[in-house]
Structure formats: structure tokens, C-alpha cells
Motif scaffolding. Structure first.
Motif, mmCIF file in Angstrom:
data_model
loop_
_atom_site.group_PDB
_atom_site.id
_atom_site.type_symbol
_atom_site.label_atom_id
_atom_site.label_comp_id
_atom_site.label_asym_id
_atom_site.label_seq_id
_atom_site.Cartn_x
_atom_site.Cartn_y
_atom_site.Cartn_z
ATOM 1 N N CYS A 191 0.843 -1.202 0.000
ATOM 2 C CA CYS A 191 0.000 0.000 0.000
ATOM 3 C C CYS A 191 0.876 1.249 0.000
ATOM 4 O O CYS A 191 1.764 1.394 0.835
ATOM 5 N N ARG A 192 0.633 2.143 -0.960
ATOM 6 C CA ARG A 192 1.409 3.393 -1.055
ATOM 7 C C ARG A 192 0.498 4.603 -1.107
ATOM 8 O O ARG A 192 0.823 5.615 -1.722
ATOM 9 N N LEU A 193 -0.651 4.499 -0.492
ATOM 10 C CA LEU A 193 -1.590 5.637 -0.488
ATOM 11 C C LEU A 193 -1.205 6.618 0.607
ATOM 12 O O LEU A 193 -0.766 6.205 1.668
ATOM 13 N N ARG B 178 -11.533 4.026 -2.937
ATOM 14 C CA ARG B 178 -12.009 3.288 -1.772
ATOM 15 C C ARG B 178 -12.874 2.100 -2.195
ATOM 16 O O ARG B 178 -12.814 1.019 -1.589
ATOM 17 N N ALA B 179 -13.665 2.283 -3.245
ATOM 18 C CA ALA B 179 -14.513 1.176 -3.723
ATOM 19 C C ALA B 179 -13.649 -0.026 -4.110
ATOM 20 O O ALA B 179 -13.963 -1.169 -3.771
ATOM 21 N N VAL B 180 -12.537 0.232 -4.806
ATOM 22 C CA VAL B 180 -11.670 -0.872 -5.242
ATOM 23 C C VAL B 180 -10.915 -1.460 -4.048
ATOM 24 O O VAL B 180 -10.765 -2.678 -3.932
ATOM 25 N N GLN B 181 -10.474 -0.583 -3.150
ATOM 26 C CA GLN B 181 -9.726 -1.052 -1.980
ATOM 27 C C GLN B 181 -10.607 -1.923 -1.084
ATOM 28 O O GLN B 181 -10.182 -2.986 -0.632
ATOM 29 N N ASN B 237 -3.785 1.559 -8.120
ATOM 30 C CA ASN B 237 -2.618 0.675 -8.008
ATOM 31 C C ASN B 237 -1.829 0.918 -6.722
ATOM 32 O O ASN B 237 -1.115 0.028 -6.249
ATOM 33 N N ARG B 238 -1.982 2.132 -6.138
ATOM 34 C CA ARG B 238 -1.313 2.414 -4.859
ATOM 35 C C ARG B 238 -1.999 1.780 -3.658
ATOM 36 O O ARG B 238 -1.464 1.797 -2.553
ATOM 37 N N ARG B 250 -0.169 -3.998 -8.960
ATOM 38 C CA ARG B 250 -1.050 -3.984 -10.127
ATOM 39 C C ARG B 250 -2.437 -4.491 -9.719
ATOM 40 O O ARG B 250 -2.665 -5.701 -9.658
ATOM 41 N N THR B 251 -3.330 -3.533 -9.443
ATOM 42 C CA THR B 251 -4.676 -3.866 -8.970
ATOM 43 C C THR B 251 -5.716 -3.716 -10.073
ATOM 44 O O THR B 251 -6.747 -4.380 -10.053
ATOM 45 N N ALA B 252 -5.446 -2.829 -11.039
ATOM 46 C CA ALA B 252 -6.409 -2.617 -12.129
ATOM 47 C C ALA B 252 -5.736 -2.791 -13.484
ATOM 48 O O ALA B 252 -4.564 -2.463 -13.658
ATOM 49 N N MET B 253 -6.498 -3.322 -14.434
ATOM 50 C CA MET B 253 -6.044 -3.431 -15.820
ATOM 51 C C MET B 253 -6.259 -2.101 -16.534
ATOM 52 O O MET B 253 -5.465 -1.710 -17.385
ATOM 53 N N ALA B 254 -7.350 -1.435 -16.215
ATOM 54 C CA ALA B 254 -7.669 -0.151 -16.845
ATOM 55 C C ALA B 254 -8.788 0.515 -16.061
ATOM 56 O O ALA B 254 -9.539 -0.144 -15.327
ATOM 57 N N VAL B 255 -8.870 1.846 -16.223
ATOM 58 C CA VAL B 255 -9.999 2.617 -15.684
ATOM 59 C C VAL B 255 -10.628 3.362 -16.861
ATOM 60 O O VAL B 255 -9.928 4.069 -17.590
ATOM 61 N N HIS B 256 -11.915 3.167 -17.053
ATOM 62 C CA HIS B 256 -12.650 3.873 -18.104
ATOM 63 C C HIS B 256 -13.696 4.766 -17.446
ATOM 64 O O HIS B 256 -14.528 4.268 -16.687
#
Lengths: 193, 285
Positions: A191-193, B178-181, B237-238, B250-256
Motif C-alpha cells: 500500500c502506497r496511499l 475506496r470502492a476498489v480497496q 494501483n497504490r 497492479r490492482t487494475a487493468m484499466a480505468v474507463h
């Protein structure tokens, strides 16, 4: 091996299922395992049936003592094959059934995704462990299921209770019986937030 | 435009295209998705994350070679139909034709029947219908079909909010991140993140869904939204969620992001997540 993070294939622990409390308590979050032996496939609807049957004091279709429950609803098998694609479903939805299942004697669960605080406490109390299989890898993981047979609730289709024969099925110890949580530990590290 | 200038399209042709796409997406991950996952498996800093990504790469290779479903959750069929206003649909009911395409595909390709008749009664319809169909009437005489197979695990992690306009871009970045986390491992990361901004409560959600159908990683044509997409990807990704939530970069492939005008009092935002098995196709008739 205990407490050590296992990131290479060489550190993989080969486990026979079912296993008892001593083996469950020896595992640590982050360890890689392969599972071989008998396990049961059940997800939302089968859990509901099991818990309702217990409430009505009915005889259960299988003895769950020391068993591994794999949260999976496979695609239909092709003719001549034991099972279709068979990756894990989200375990969180089975959190509310966990205490009842542990009361029936289950020793391990396998799925994908995080577990509740309550499940972590229950695993400590009962000496149980939670494995994560790689979500979305249904074609790959099906290669490690050598036999599958519906044992109850056939009307539920993909959600029926099945007995599975696993062979070298790869998974990671995600939540151990000591409060170790590989999700929290891994995410904290990056985590790097 | 008078009626004789209308172009006739048989709804059964639409149903046939949907049937073909439903089968193909189930086993054949798109080229952009494959390239993205291969690249992430090299970029990922966590050794465990790289190992998980290489298993995901093996999985789509096996699925393609053996024409097997990539995932046992072969999804709820989601269809966007952009129908030219100079098209006259013939050959029966459009929705019946769409559902016939889905029904045939799921039965013949041995896909999983994952649709229930009612959210509370919960009886399986046993043919994976009805599909979720969104219809837009657009200029022209063609029909554009966007087809997606939407898994339940990632759909469950979606959310929306009516932010305060003073929250601004920063509020949007915080909400989406936050939704992704908080979704953590559940939506099978690395995920594709569809974001709907503006409109109304329901418009934002539909925009978020439609954003998932854009070619993977293609930026929004509006510069401020393309900037927002880059900022969101970096922020997501952070979080450190990483491949299958076990930690990584690497948490997401892309954000649209898709946006629409909105009320002076509102800043609606919706986040719709799709798993790494990002199954979608499009066709035009």
C-alpha cells in the motif's frame, strides 16, 4: 515452514484432504499448498439447504467431519469429463454459514476473496483454515479435479452438493487458525496511499 | 425521412450475433486483455502477485486452446443495443430474439446457468435468460451490439454515491479508490474499473456499465476525463490490493470513465467493476 512466507514452488506444501485439527493449526497464512484427496463442493444454495436440514434435525447427506468445502459452482461437464470449468466463487457470501458448518465438523474451506472478522475468530476457536484458489482460473483448476459426483440437492444444478477428487490442486493459505490473514499482510506491504 | 427509406433488419440476425458473441467471449479472452495481463505479469512487483498473474495467463491460454469457459461464472448476459432510428426491426420481438440467442449459446456451449427468476424466490431459469438489455436510439440505419458476460463476484462489489459538488475531482478519486480497496480480493483483481460520472442516480450506473465495454485501456476522448482515468489508475494501483487481493502493485487493468451533464446540485458517481476475465465483444449490422 511455520510462519515463513512461501513464494516459490519449492516451498509448496503437499497436503492430503481431509485432514485433522493438528494439520490445520500447523498451516500459516501465505503458505502455498497443493491439495489431493476428497473434498466437497458447495456454495450459497447448498449451504442454505444444509443449515435448514440441521435446524429441522434431519439426517445430512454426508458426514462433514474434517472435510474441506470448496466454494464452487462449475460449468456443466463435457461428455467423458468429470467437471467443467471450476474456479472458486466469492467466499464472503458463505461467512454467515461458517459457524454452523464448523459445528458440523468441517476443517477447511476454499474459495476466493476476503473473510469476515467473525470467520477469523471462528477458525481460531475450531482450528480451521481458509484457502484461496485463484479466482477466474476455472479452466486451469479443472485439470486438478479428477472426479466429481453429485451427492445431494441435484435440483440445484451448478449449486448441487458434489464430492470431488482433487489432485495437486493449487491454493494459498489465506486465513490461518491463528488470526493470520494473507490478504491484509500482502496489501499492507504494497500500500502506497 | 419517410418509411420507405427505412432499412429492415431481422431481429433473428441480432439474436444470432448475440449467440455467437456469447459463446466466443466465454473461452476467447480479447487480444487487448491478453496483452495487458501479460504485461502486468512482468510489471508486478510482488513475487506472489506475479505467480498469480502467470496462472491467470495460463488459464486464458488453456481456455482458448481447448475452447473451455475461462471461468465457471459465465455470467449474466448484458447487452447494449444502439439502434439507428432509420432501422425497422422485423421478424418478431427484439427482446425474444436477444434472449433466444443467449439461451442457445449457454445451452450449446455448456455454459453455466446463473440466472434466477426472482431475487427473493431464487429459482434458476435454467437457460440463463433474461439478459439485461439496454436500448438506445441513435442516428443512422445500423444496429450496434455490445455484448458482455458479467460475473456476479465483481458485480457485487459495485457501488454508487451522490457526492457533493464541492467534493469535486478529489472526492471522485477518493470514492472510486475506496470502492476498489474495500472490494479487495472479491472482484478478482486485476480489475477493469468502469466509472460513470454525472447524469442522475440511474444514468451514472448505466454509464459505469457501458464504460466497461470500451476497448481496454482506450482513453476517454475528452482530455480532462483521460487525465482523470490516469490519476484513478495510479491511485488504485497504490492501494496495494494486487492480484487476487494478496498484495501487489497492479490492482487494475484499466480505468474507463464516462461522463454526462448533471444537475447544478449533483455530482453522481458510480463504480462498476469487472474481473480480469473481462469478457466483451461488439458487432454491427
Amino acid at each position: 515452514m511455520a510462519g515463513k512466507r512461501a513464494d516459490t514452488a519449492d516451498d509448496t506444501i503437499r497436503l492430503r484432504v481431509p485432514f485433522g485439527e493438528e494439520v490445520a493449526r500447523s498451516l500459516r497464512a501465505g503458505q502455498h499448498v497443493t491439495l489431493s484427496g476428497t473434498a466437497y463442493a458447495a456454495r450459497d444454495a447448498a449451504h442454505k439447504r444444509i443449515v435448514e436440514a440441521v435446524a429441522r434435525r434431519e439426517r445430512l447427506p454426508v458426514d462433514f467431519r474434517d472435510q474441506l468445502i470448496y466454494y464452487v459452482g462449475p460449468t456443466p461437464a463435457r461428455p467423458g469429463e468429470p467437471i467443467g470449468s471450476a474456479g472458486p466463487t466469492t467466499s464472503t457470501r458463505m461467512d454467515d454459514y461458517m459457524e454452523a458448518m464448523l459445528e458440523l465438523g468441517i476443517r477447511a474451506t476454499m474459495g476466493k476473496g476476503i473473510r469476515s472478522r467473525k470467520v477469523m475468530e471462528l477458525q481460531k476457536r475450531y482450528g480451521a483454515v481458509y484457502f484461496q484458489a485463484i479466482g477466474g482460473a476455472g479452466a486451469l483448476l479443472a485439470r486438478h479435479i479428477k472426479a466429481a459426483e453429485v451427492v445431494a440437492y441435484e435440483d440445484l444444478g451448478a449449486e448441487a452438493l458434489r464430492r470431488l477428487e482433487l489432485e495437486g490442486f493449487p491454493a494459498i493459505v489465506a486465513v490461518d487458525a491463528h488470526g493470520g490473514d494473507a490478504f491484509a499482510e500482502g496489501q499492507r506491504r504494497y500500500c502506497r496511499l | 425521412m419517410v418509411e420507405h427509406d427505412m432499412r429492415e433488419i431481422d431481429v433473428r440476425e441480432i439474436g444470432d450475433r448475440i449467440r455467437e458473441m456469447a459463446v466466443e467471449v466465454s473461452w476467447n479472452l480479447g487480444t487487448a486483455e491478453r496483452e495487458c495481463l501479460r504485461r502486468l505479469s512482468e510489471e508486478e512487483e510482488s513475487p506472489l502477485g506475479r505467480k498469480i498473474l502467470s496462472a491467470i495467463v495460463s488459464n486464458f491460454e488453456i481456455a482458448a486452446a481447448e475452447r473451455r469457459p475461462l471461468c465457471q461464472d459465465t455470467g449474466l448476459a448484458v447487452v447494449f443495443l444502439e439502434i439507428g432510428q432509420n432501422v425497422r426491426l422485423v421478424g418478431g420481438s427484439l427482446l425474444d430474439a436477444v434472449n433466444a440467442g443467449v439461451r442457445t449459446a449457454y445451452r450449446d456451449a455448456l455454459l453455466r446457468m446463473s440466472v434466477l427468476n426472482d431475487p427473493l424466490l431464487r429459482a434458476n431459469t435454467k437457460d440463463n435468460t433474461p439478459a439485461i438489455v439496454h436500448i438506445e436510439i441513435v442516428p443512422g440505419d445500423r444496429v450496434r451490439i455490445l455484448f458482455g458476460a458479467k460475473g456476479g463476484g465483481c458485480e457485487n462489489m459495485s457501488r454508487s454515491a451522490m457526492l457533493n459538488p464541492s467534493d469535486g475531482k478529489r472526492g471522485v478519486v477518493e470514492f472510486v479508490t475506496r470502492a476498489v480497496q474495500e472490494a479487495s480480493a472479491n472482484p478478482c483483481p486485476p480489475v477493469v474499473v468502469g466509472v460513470g460520472l454525472g447524469g442522475t442516480f440511474e444514468k451514472a450506473a448505466i454509464l459505469a456499465k457501458k464504460a466497461l465495454f470500451r476497448p481496454l485501456g482506450k482513453p476517454n476522448s475528452q482530455l480532462h476525463l483521460a487525465d482523470l482515468e490516469r490519476e484513478l489508475l495510479d491511485s488504485i494501483n497504490r492501494t496495494g490490493v494486487g492480484p487476487m487481493g494478496m498484495g501487489g502493485t497492479r490492482t487494475a487493468m484499466a480505468v474507463h470513465v464516462e461522463a454526462f451533464p448533471c444537475h447544478i446540485a449533483s455530482l453522481p458517481v458510480a463504480v462498476n467493476l469487472d474481473c480480469h476475465s473481462h469478457r466483451h465483444m461488439e458487432a454491427e449490422i
